[in-house]
Design an enzyme around this catalytic site. Structure first.
Site, PDB file in Angstrom:
ATOM      1  N   SER A  47       0.721  -1.393   0.176  1.00 35.59           N
ATOM      2  CA  SER A  47       0.440  -0.407  -0.251  1.00 35.59           C
ATOM      3  C   SER A  47       1.001   1.053   0.259  1.00 35.59           C
ATOM      4  O   SER A  47       1.933   1.561   0.524  1.00 35.59           O
ATOM      5  CB  SER A  47      -1.232  -0.185   1.368  1.00 35.59           C
ATOM      6  OG  SER A  47      -1.550   1.009   1.598  1.00 35.59           O
ATOM      7  N   GLY A  48       0.349   2.047  -0.439  1.00 35.65           N
ATOM      8  CA  GLY A  48       1.352   3.528  -0.317  1.00 35.65           C
ATOM      9  C   GLY A  48       1.245   4.083   0.536  1.00 35.65           C
ATOM     10  O   GLY A  48       2.235   4.967   1.270  1.00 35.65           O
ATOM     11  N   LEU A  49      -0.748   4.606   1.261  1.00 39.75           N
ATOM     12  CA  LEU A  49      -0.402   4.751   2.365  1.00 39.75           C
ATOM     13  C   LEU A  49       0.315   4.125   3.740  1.00 39.75           C
ATOM     14  O   LEU A  49       0.834   4.681   4.562  1.00 39.75           O
ATOM     15  CB  LEU A  49      -2.357   4.247   2.641  1.00 39.75           C
ATOM     16  CG  LEU A  49      -2.917   5.104   4.368  1.00 39.75           C
ATOM     17  CD1 LEU A  49      -2.072   6.377   4.658  1.00 39.75           C
ATOM     18  CD2 LEU A  49      -3.841   4.737   4.005  1.00 39.75           C
ATOM     19  N   ASP A  59       1.329  10.268   2.320  1.00 39.20           N
ATOM     20  CA  ASP A  59       0.829   9.506   1.158  1.00 39.20           C
ATOM     21  C   ASP A  59       0.424  10.738  -0.230  1.00 39.20           C
ATOM     22  O   ASP A  59      -0.232  10.716  -0.520  1.00 39.20           O
ATOM     23  CB  ASP A  59      -0.321   9.130   1.114  1.00 39.20           C
ATOM     24  CG  ASP A  59      -0.850   8.094   0.168  1.00 39.20           C
ATOM     25  OD1 ASP A  59       0.074   7.856  -0.513  1.00 39.20           O
ATOM     26  OD2 ASP A  59      -1.812   7.495   0.160  1.00 39.20           O
ATOM     27  N   ASP A  86       1.232  -1.172  -4.935  1.00 37.58           N
ATOM     28  CA  ASP A  86       0.365   0.911  -5.015  1.00 37.58           C
ATOM     29  C   ASP A  86       0.971   1.539  -5.689  1.00 37.58           C
ATOM     30  O   ASP A  86       1.822   2.201  -4.907  1.00 37.58           O
ATOM     31  CB  ASP A  86      -0.090   1.357  -4.196  1.00 37.58           C
ATOM     32  CG  ASP A  86      -1.520   1.845  -3.887  1.00 37.58           C
ATOM     33  OD1 ASP A  86      -1.534   3.184  -5.553  1.00 37.58           O
ATOM     34  OD2 ASP A  86      -2.057   2.527  -2.874  1.00 37.58           O
ATOM     35  N   ASP A  88       0.902   4.127  -7.412  1.00 37.13           N
ATOM     36  CA  ASP A  88       0.084   5.566  -7.114  1.00 37.13           C
ATOM     37  C   ASP A  88      -0.174   6.279  -8.416  1.00 37.13           C
ATOM     38  O   ASP A  88      -0.709   5.164  -9.279  1.00 37.13           O
ATOM     39  CB  ASP A  88       1.334   7.242  -6.418  1.00 37.13           C
ATOM     40  CG  ASP A  88       0.875   7.062  -4.941  1.00 37.13           C
ATOM     41  OD1 ASP A  88       0.038   6.165  -4.831  1.00 37.13           O
ATOM     42  OD2 ASP A  88       2.244   6.508  -4.576  1.00 37.13           O
ATOM     43  N   GLU A 115      -2.718   4.731 -10.715  1.00 36.31           N
ATOM     44  CA  GLU A 115      -4.119   5.258 -10.737  1.00 36.31           C
ATOM     45  C   GLU A 115      -4.142   6.626 -11.641  1.00 36.31           C
ATOM     46  O   GLU A 115      -3.114   7.319 -11.747  1.00 36.31           O
ATOM     47  CB  GLU A 115      -4.578   5.633  -9.404  1.00 36.31           C
ATOM     48  CG  GLU A 115      -3.214   6.919  -8.655  1.00 36.31           C
ATOM     49  CD  GLU A 115      -3.321   7.010  -7.131  1.00 36.31           C
ATOM     50  OE1 GLU A 115      -3.732   8.148  -6.819  1.00 36.31           O
ATOM     51  OE2 GLU A 115      -3.635   5.791  -6.949  1.00 36.31           O
ATOM     52  N   LYS A 121       0.575  12.802  -6.263  1.00 34.39           N
ATOM     53  CA  LYS A 121      -0.644  12.063  -5.907  1.00 34.39           C
ATOM     54  C   LYS A 121      -1.507  13.280  -5.092  1.00 34.39           C
ATOM     55  O   LYS A 121      -0.874  13.195  -3.767  1.00 34.39           O
ATOM     56  CB  LYS A 121      -0.451  10.987  -5.943  1.00 34.39           C
ATOM     57  CG  LYS A 121      -0.005   9.701  -4.905  1.00 34.39           C
ATOM     58  CD  LYS A 121      -0.279  10.166  -3.443  1.00 34.39           C
ATOM     59  CE  LYS A 121      -1.991   8.854  -3.221  1.00 34.39           C
ATOM     60  NZ  LYS A 121      -1.845   7.545  -3.317  1.00 34.39           N
ATOM     61  N   ASN A 123      -4.142  11.799  -1.597  1.00 35.24           N
ATOM     62  CA  ASN A 123      -5.036  10.546  -0.567  1.00 35.24           C
ATOM     63  C   ASN A 123      -6.135  10.169  -1.073  1.00 35.24           C
ATOM     64  O   ASN A 123      -6.836  11.891  -1.314  1.00 35.24           O
ATOM     65  CB  ASN A 123      -4.312  10.033   0.914  1.00 35.24           C
ATOM     66  CG  ASN A 123      -5.283   8.834   1.166  1.00 35.24           C
ATOM     67  OD1 ASN A 123      -6.419   8.868   1.190  1.00 35.24           O
ATOM     68  ND2 ASN A 123      -4.638   7.688   0.871  1.00 35.24           N
ATOM     69  N   SER A 124      -7.084   9.469  -1.928  1.00 35.21           N
ATOM     70  CA  SER A 124      -8.208   9.642  -2.106  1.00 35.21           C
ATOM     71  C   SER A 124      -9.100  10.293  -1.598  1.00 35.21           C
ATOM     72  O   SER A 124     -10.030  10.591  -1.052  1.00 35.21           O
ATOM     73  CB  SER A 124      -8.419   8.206  -2.541  1.00 35.21           C
ATOM     74  OG  SER A 124      -8.251   7.739  -4.122  1.00 35.21           O
ATOM     75  N   ARG A 160      -6.349   1.575 -11.582  1.00 39.15           N
ATOM     76  CA  ARG A 160      -7.341   2.125 -10.798  1.00 39.15           C
ATOM     77  C   ARG A 160      -7.622   3.417 -10.984  1.00 39.15           C
ATOM     78  O   ARG A 160      -7.493   4.665 -11.872  1.00 39.15           O
ATOM     79  CB  ARG A 160      -6.711   2.386  -9.700  1.00 39.15           C
ATOM     80  CG  ARG A 160      -6.931   3.284  -8.613  1.00 39.15           C
ATOM     81  CD  ARG A 160      -6.497   3.182  -7.448  1.00 39.15           C
ATOM     82  NE  ARG A 160      -6.446   4.061  -6.696  1.00 39.15           N
ATOM     83  CZ  ARG A 160      -6.336   4.318  -5.351  1.00 39.15           C
ATOM     84  NH1 ARG A 160      -5.049   3.039  -4.783  1.00 39.15           N
ATOM     85  NH2 ARG A 160      -6.371   5.071  -4.087  1.00 39.15           N
ATOM     86  N   HIS A 191     -12.617   2.610  -7.110  1.00 39.55           N
ATOM     87  CA  HIS A 191     -12.670   3.146  -6.436  1.00 39.55           C
ATOM     88  C   HIS A 191     -13.695   4.003  -5.552  1.00 39.55           C
ATOM     89  O   HIS A 191     -14.445   4.494  -6.849  1.00 39.55           O
ATOM     90  CB  HIS A 191     -11.417   3.750  -5.961  1.00 39.55           C
ATOM     91  CG  HIS A 191     -10.581   3.239  -4.362  1.00 39.55           C
ATOM     92  ND1 HIS A 191     -10.926   3.077  -3.859  1.00 39.55           N
ATOM     93  CD2 HIS A 191      -9.686   4.158  -4.207  1.00 39.55           C
ATOM     94  CE1 HIS A 191     -10.822   2.643  -2.399  1.00 39.55           C
ATOM     95  NE2 HIS A 191      -9.379   4.323  -2.862  1.00 39.55           N
TER      96      HIS A 191
END
Length: 542
Positions: A47-49, A59, A86, A88, A115, A121, A123-124, A160, A191
């Site tokens: 995971s990027g996070l 992130d 992940d 990004d 993504e 990026k 974070n979503s 993504r 997502h």
């Protein structure tokens, strides 16, 4: 005849294409990756996070992609199951994507998810407004660039789609997913930030199934997984639970130890030290020591550490360069520790300047009493009575990632040198030893067969070198005889006392001795300046 295990990339592809609903879990370092595998999961989500969190940065691409790849290497080495990164936005444009794919494949990573946001990026789950997305054609080009760059046909690129989470709507999400699938994506990750799975299920119902569908139910985690099965989802990613669990546990234990000023309240509730040793593979190391350390001609190291390091000025007024303090530990001690990690315990340090300061336990000291008027080759000759049929010769001012020494020890060849082919990205200090070989580094291959042609301090644009010698050499039995013969021959040459190890290598190749080249791509440092000391922290683990 036993069936060989599937490669990690084939395992990931099988998960994506499985008729059953499959699950993978987040990990962010070697030990968490191993725990995910031990729990029974068939794959790992890097995971990027979580990766940025374990560095304690945001992130938002604050951790560089090279730092991420370095951590992935530890995760891959610790496990046998596939890792999906992940990635990004791919850390840049199509060219960054090409390089990322090559580096991931070199480290055994099975796939990458990118993504369709803009770099850097966001974070979503942080920005609740309508977020900017990448141009569809540009993102499709990034997918194609990644697919064109991969050497393993089973390496997977997951696209993504952020249209739902960024506020662009269902039609835009479906439009983008179809375009990405047509561009070569191996799966689509859709997502959502909603606490219910409604829009994910609506997407799945409208999706034409051109690519496997992947979801990340971080927000809608209460939805029964049978709902996802019926919707035709291929893969569920549990995306950040390991990092969140570890943070909570560490925060609680640290507060309790601080308040109680004692370990008695926590010792029985935390993992035993022996369990950590087990996860680290300590038992395997003990078995390996029993097998290898008692054999005749076990590996020995000769460390050239006679020089002061004049370019370091007052820092070496009272000690040689090899004894400079790097994050609380002498440079030479770090080098010795690297050898001992690889069960190379017979270590001779060839000392000279301020030799009385070489306070390193468990090493043999050999003195070059003429260190101030002689060169490297003379220092090496001072230790000829310590030569063995299996030895590493190395400069005493090097820092490097552990895998470099491991690969050198495993590499076939009577004489093997380590050459860094990463020319364009290296800040060079000191006098570089440029290397020409019979083949340039093909970074899609590992341990390719390459022979040294010559070494020189200079080169011209018309005759570019293949890389730089790092100052690391492995010598085995036949190579030792060649080395002894070369030292005898060179000792009669005018100016012998000023000769260098590159002079030795050129003499060997000039006499037809095959010197094998082991290519690396960075991850080492020759400490020659104050700036190098500042950079040294990147190559230390404590």
């Amino acid at each position: 005849m036993p069936v060989p295990p599937l490669s990690k990339s084939k395992q990931l592809r099988a998960l994506l294409e499985s008729p059953e609903l499959e699950f993978i879990l987040e990990a962010h370092n070697g030990i968490s990756a191993k725990l995910v595998q031990q729990a029974g999961f068939k794959g790992i989500w890097a995971s990027g996070l979580a990766l940025s969190a374990q560095f304690c940065v945001r992130d938002s691409n604050e951790a560089s992609w090279t730092q991420v790849v370095d951590m992935l290497e530890f995760m891959s080495d610790a496990t046998d199951i596939p890792i999906l990164l992940d990635g990004d936005t791919g850390y840049g444009n199509f060219n960054n994507m090409r390089r990322l794919v090559r580096k991931l494949e070199q480290r055994g990573i099975a796939g990458v998810c990118i993504e369709d946001k803009q770099f850097p990026k966001t974070n979503s789950f942080i920005d609740s407004g309508k977020q900017a997305l990448a141009d569809i054609d540009e993102f499709c080009g990034k997918i194609r660039a990644g697919k064109d760059s991969q050497q393993d046909p089973d390496f997977c690129i997951v696209a993504r789609v952020e249209a739902l989470i960024a506020g662009w709507g269902m039609d835009e999400a479906l439009k983008r997913a179809s375009a990405y699938c047509a561009a070569g994506a191996d799966a689509i990750l859709i997502h959502s930030r909603q606490s219910r799975a409604d829009e994910i299920l609506a997407f799945a119902e409208a999706w034409d199934g051109a690519c496997p569908l992947v979801i990340v139910p971080t927000k809608y985690y209460s939805t029964p997984v049978d709902v996802f099965r019926k919707a035709g989802v291929s893969l569920v990613i549990w995306a950040n639970q390991m990092i969140r669990a570890s943070v909570r546990a560490m925060a609680h234990v640290s507060r309790e130890i601080f308040c109680q000023e004692s370990l008695t309240g926590v010792e029985d509730r935390i993992t035993a030290v022996d369990s950590i040793f087990q996860l680290q593979g300590a038992d395997e190391l003990l078995r390996a020591q029993e097998r290898y350390l008692n054999r005749a001609g076990a590996s020995r190291a000769l460390v050239l550490a006679a020089s002061r390091g004049n370019n370091l000025y007052e820092l070496t007024a009272d000690r040689p360069k090899a004894m400079l303090n790097i994050r609380g530990k002498p440079l030479l001690q770090r080098l010795v520790d690297e050898f001992r990690k690889r069960a190379v315990n017979d270590i001779t340090v060839i000392a000279g300047y301020k030799s009385d300061t070489l306070d390193i336990g468990g090493v043999d000291i050999c003195l070059n009493t003429r260190f101030d008027t002689t060169g490297e080759l003379y220092s090496l000759a001072c230790a000829r009575d310590r030569f063995s049929d299996d030895m590493v010769i190395i400069y005493g001012d090097l820092l490097f990632r552990s895998y470099i020494l491991q690969d050198l020890l495993e590499r076939d060849g009577e004489l093997v040198i380590v050459v860094d082919s990463l020319m364009e990205e290296v800040e060079i200090t000191g006098t570089p030893d440029y290397v020409w070989c019979d083949r340039a580094d093909d970074r899609s291959l590992f341990m390719q067969e390459v022979r040294l042609q010559r070494v020189s301090e200079e080169h011209t644009p018309d005759d570019p070198p293949c890389g730089r010698w790092t100052g690391m050499m492995r010598v085995r039995s036949q190579g030792r005889r060649w080395l002894d013969q070369a030292l005898d021959e060179l000792s009669t040459r005018p100016g012998y006392e000023q000769l260098t190890l590159p002079d030795l290598l050129n003499h060997l190749t000039g006499n037809g001795r095959p010197v094998t080249v082991h290519y690396i791509n960075g991850h080492w440092l020759d400490v020659n300046s104050v700036n190098d000391i500042d950079r040294a922290g990147d190559f230390t683990s404590d």
